[in-house]
Design a protein around this motif. Structure first.
Motif, short mmCIF file in Angstrom:
data_model
loop_
_atom_site.label_atom_id
_atom_site.label_comp_id
_atom_site.label_asym_id
_atom_site.label_seq_id
_atom_site.Cartn_x
_atom_site.Cartn_y
_atom_site.Cartn_z
N SER A 152 0.83 -1.21 0.00
CA SER A 152 0.00 0.00 0.00
C SER A 152 0.87 1.26 0.00
CB SER A 152 -0.96 -0.01 1.19
OG SER A 152 -1.82 -1.14 1.10
N ASP A 184 -4.68 -4.83 1.14
CA ASP A 184 -3.31 -4.40 0.89
C ASP A 184 -3.02 -4.44 -0.61
OD1 ASP A 184 -2.64 -3.94 3.53
OD2 ASP A 184 -1.60 -5.85 3.81
N GLU A 185 -2.27 -3.46 -1.07
CA GLU A 185 -1.86 -3.41 -2.47
C GLU A 185 -0.36 -3.62 -2.53
OE1 GLU A 185 -1.26 0.15 -5.49
OE2 GLU A 185 -3.37 -0.20 -5.03
N THR A 242 3.19 -3.68 -4.52
CA THR A 242 3.87 -3.07 -5.67
C THR A 242 5.30 -3.57 -5.70
OG1 THR A 242 2.56 -1.08 -5.32
CG2 THR A 242 4.46 -0.90 -6.78
#
Length: 126
Positions: free
Chosen positions: A26, A40-41, A43
């Motif tokens: 995130s 949650d993201e 990356t």
């Protein structure tokens, strides 16, 4: 989690990437012991180089895309061009459109930089 589901690299790579901040949750740097939660993201930032494309000695894609070559001189040989047809002699190593590891080293990108009004925004085959 990355090592289990994204398995392209060994677990140690993912642990180092989390510690270095190349893998964020995130948008924030976390410890490798962080437990992923719903919402949650993830990356994963990587730096990749495109594979080389063989061209003749008079030009290169990097100098063309940075504007060092005049817009009238694409790094491919134009055999014929009129209002409805473009014929080029391109190296076999040059893909037609961005694909796989190629984003900029492609016929579409060369034509887009050469004449964006004619070959930009998906106009290659219209």
């Amino acid at each position: 989690l990355w090592g289990k589901y994204q398995g392209s690299y060994p677990r140690s790579y993912y642990e180092a990437a989390v510690q270095a901040g190349r893998i964020l949750v995130s948008g924030k740097k976390v410890d490798s012991s962080y437990k992923i939660k719903g919402g949650d993201e993830l990356t994963h930032t990587v730096h990749r180089h495109e594979p080389a494309v063989g061209l003749d000695n008079s030009a290169s894609l990097s100098s063309f895309s940075t504007g060092q070559i005049g817009s009238e001189t694409p790094p491919i040989h134009i055999i014929h061009e009129d209002d409805s047809l473009l014929v080029v002699d391109k190296p076999s190593t040059l893909p037609i459109h961005p694909c796989g590891g190629y984003n900029y080293n492609s016929m579409f990108e060369i034509l887009h930089h050469w004449k964006p009004d004619l070959y930009g925004s998906g106009k290659l085959f219209t």
